[in-house]
Write an enzyme that holds these catalytic residues in place. Structure first.
Site, PDB file in Angstrom:
ATOM      1  N   ARG A   1      -5.542   3.708  -3.362  1.00 15.41           N
ATOM      2  CA  ARG A   1      -6.652   3.253  -2.674  1.00 15.41           C
ATOM      3  C   ARG A   1      -7.413   2.639  -3.749  1.00 15.41           C
ATOM      4  O   ARG A   1      -7.820   3.424  -4.924  1.00 15.41           O
ATOM      5  CB  ARG A   1      -7.459   4.254  -2.018  1.00 15.41           C
ATOM      6  CG  ARG A   1      -6.686   4.323  -0.600  1.00 15.41           C
ATOM      7  CD  ARG A   1      -6.826   3.081   0.388  1.00 15.41           C
ATOM      8  NE  ARG A   1      -6.405   3.311   1.797  1.00 15.41           N
ATOM      9  CZ  ARG A   1      -4.950   2.873   2.181  1.00 15.41           C
ATOM     10  NH1 ARG A   1      -4.221   2.514   1.006  1.00 15.41           N
ATOM     11  NH2 ARG A   1      -4.859   3.058   3.298  1.00 15.41           N
TER      12      ARG A   1
ATOM     13  N   GLU B   1     -10.332  -6.300  -1.051  1.00 14.18           N
ATOM     14  CA  GLU B   1      -9.307  -7.008  -0.937  1.00 14.18           C
ATOM     15  C   GLU B   1      -9.125  -8.070  -0.123  1.00 14.18           C
ATOM     16  O   GLU B   1      -9.910  -8.201   1.080  1.00 14.18           O
ATOM     17  CB  GLU B   1      -8.249  -5.993  -0.546  1.00 14.18           C
ATOM     18  CG  GLU B   1      -7.910  -4.810  -1.417  1.00 14.18           C
ATOM     19  CD  GLU B   1      -6.823  -3.875  -0.912  1.00 14.18           C
ATOM     20  OE1 GLU B   1      -6.111  -4.252   0.205  1.00 14.18           O
ATOM     21  OE2 GLU B   1      -6.395  -2.921  -1.512  1.00 14.18           O
TER      22      GLU B   1
ATOM     23  N   HIS C   1      -1.502  -5.488  -2.497  1.00 19.73           N
ATOM     24  CA  HIS C   1      -1.347  -4.418  -1.843  1.00 19.73           C
ATOM     25  C   HIS C   1       0.061  -4.564  -1.174  1.00 19.73           C
ATOM     26  O   HIS C   1       0.209  -4.401   0.345  1.00 19.73           O
ATOM     27  CB  HIS C   1      -2.426  -4.478  -0.675  1.00 19.73           C
ATOM     28  CG  HIS C   1      -2.798  -2.925  -0.072  1.00 19.73           C
ATOM     29  ND1 HIS C   1      -3.873  -2.719   0.163  1.00 19.73           N
ATOM     30  CD2 HIS C   1      -1.845  -1.990   0.129  1.00 19.73           C
ATOM     31  CE1 HIS C   1      -3.882  -1.612   0.704  1.00 19.73           C
ATOM     32  NE2 HIS C   1      -2.668  -1.029   0.846  1.00 19.73           N
TER      33      HIS C   1
END
Length: 338
Positions: free
Chosen positions: A256, A285, A304
């Protein structure tokens, strides 16, 4: 039973529907809805996090449904209030952060998730990102694509370190961290692990347990983050912690983004103290256009993607469908959280 399969462009709604049919047969109504993730980044919707779509779309598709199977669909207080027939929510991901669990419990709606669905994929990607950062694979590939042989990357100062014989510190030994530990040990790394919540026997099986985080950092040539994001772990590695790493160390984060102080990381890379880094997750993000990360040296970034492969999509749909089957048969849910 009336079920809404609210998939997306990764765990597709027709994939969910196929797995549901295989699990519970054809005597049920299964409606399908495709949410915009990951073509549109997830975000906060009303009071829930990491969700995709909007409340109106979900409410329109949920009309009359008793069960919702989704990966990213928001399940807010409003949705629970305006979908009184909803009895079961199955989230096809490791944690149901897109669900208001308190509101669900108050309304008697069961909620479950599918932990472990992407553990193998994330572990594989972590090792790949680590090697890419250590061995400067993206830089050398880009140079060759541009027509430059870049022989300077064969010099001692530029070729990068190796894993064999290196000291690798893992922060977290859950489903992902434990797989990474075994993979890196097979490549000859000396694996050291800090996880105050893990079974000590497991840690000894995987490598060398290190109870103190500062000690782990000070003695690691490579560090990989595998901790959950909690109030205690937010900002776990900042300027002080990064300064403990040996000069030239490599850092990877596929867990994370908020575990790591990104400005401190940029400082360490720009000063040359940190040899390289690899990030698949970010505090925001996507990172803002003016983020320092975009120009930081020796930093490999990916959007990601660690948990994304075709096997994961099938795992998520299959595990979610199995929970619906258990619910229909009156069996305990395997991964119920409410």
């Amino acid at each position: 039973m009336h079920i809404l399969a609210a998939g997306d462009h990764f765990v597709a709604p027709d994939l969910i529907a196929r797995e549901l049919t295989a699990e519970i047969g054809t005597g049920h109504r299964i409606d399908q809805l495709c949410l915009p993730w990951p073509l549109t980044p997830f975000g906060r919707i009303a009071e829930v996090d990491e969700a995709s779509g909007d409340e109106e779309t979900i409410l329109g598709a949920l009309r009359g449904a008793e069960a919702l199977v989704t990966q990213m669909g928001p399940v807010t207080k409003r949705i629970l209030d305006e979908a009184p027939g909803l009895r079961l929510v199955v989230v096809g991901r490791g944690g149901p952060v897109n669900v208001n669990l308190e509101a669900a419990a108050e309304r008697g709606v069961r909620v479950c998730n599918t932990p472990g669905r992407n553990a193998a994929a994330t572990a594989e990607y972590t090792v790949g990102l680590l090697l890419a950062a250590m061995r400067r694979i993206p830089e050398t590939s880009a140079a060759l694509a541009a027509g430059r042989w870049a022989g300077e990357f064969y010099t001692y100062d530029n070729c990068g370190p190796g894993l064999d014989g290196s000291r690798v510190g893992l922060i977290g030994a859950g489903a992902v961290g434990s797989r990474v530990a075994r993979a890196l040990a097979a490549l000859g790394a000396h694996v050291r692990i800090h996880d105050p919540y893990a079974d000590q026997a497991l840690l000894r099986e995987l490598g060398t347990p290190v109870g103190d985080l500062d000690e782990l950092l000070a003695g690691s040539d490579v560090v990989s983050l595998h901790a959950r994001l909690t109030p205690e772990t937010r900002g776990l590695l900042g300027a002080r912690e990064l300064a403990l790493l040996p000069e030239g160390a490599v850092l990877v984060n596929c867990a994370r983004g908020a575990l790591l102080d990104e400005d401190a990381l940029c400082d360490a890379l720009e000063s040359g103290r940190l040899g390289a880094a690899g990030l698949d997750v970010f505090a925001v993000e996507p990172p803002p256009a003016d983020s320092r990360l975009r120009s930081a040296p020796r930093l490999v970034m990916t959007p990601h993607l660690a948990g994304a492969n075709t096997a994961v999509a099938h795992n998520a749909a299959r595990l979610a469908a199995a929970e619906v089957g258990r619910y229909l048969r009156g069996e305990p849910l395997a991964h119920g959280v409410v």
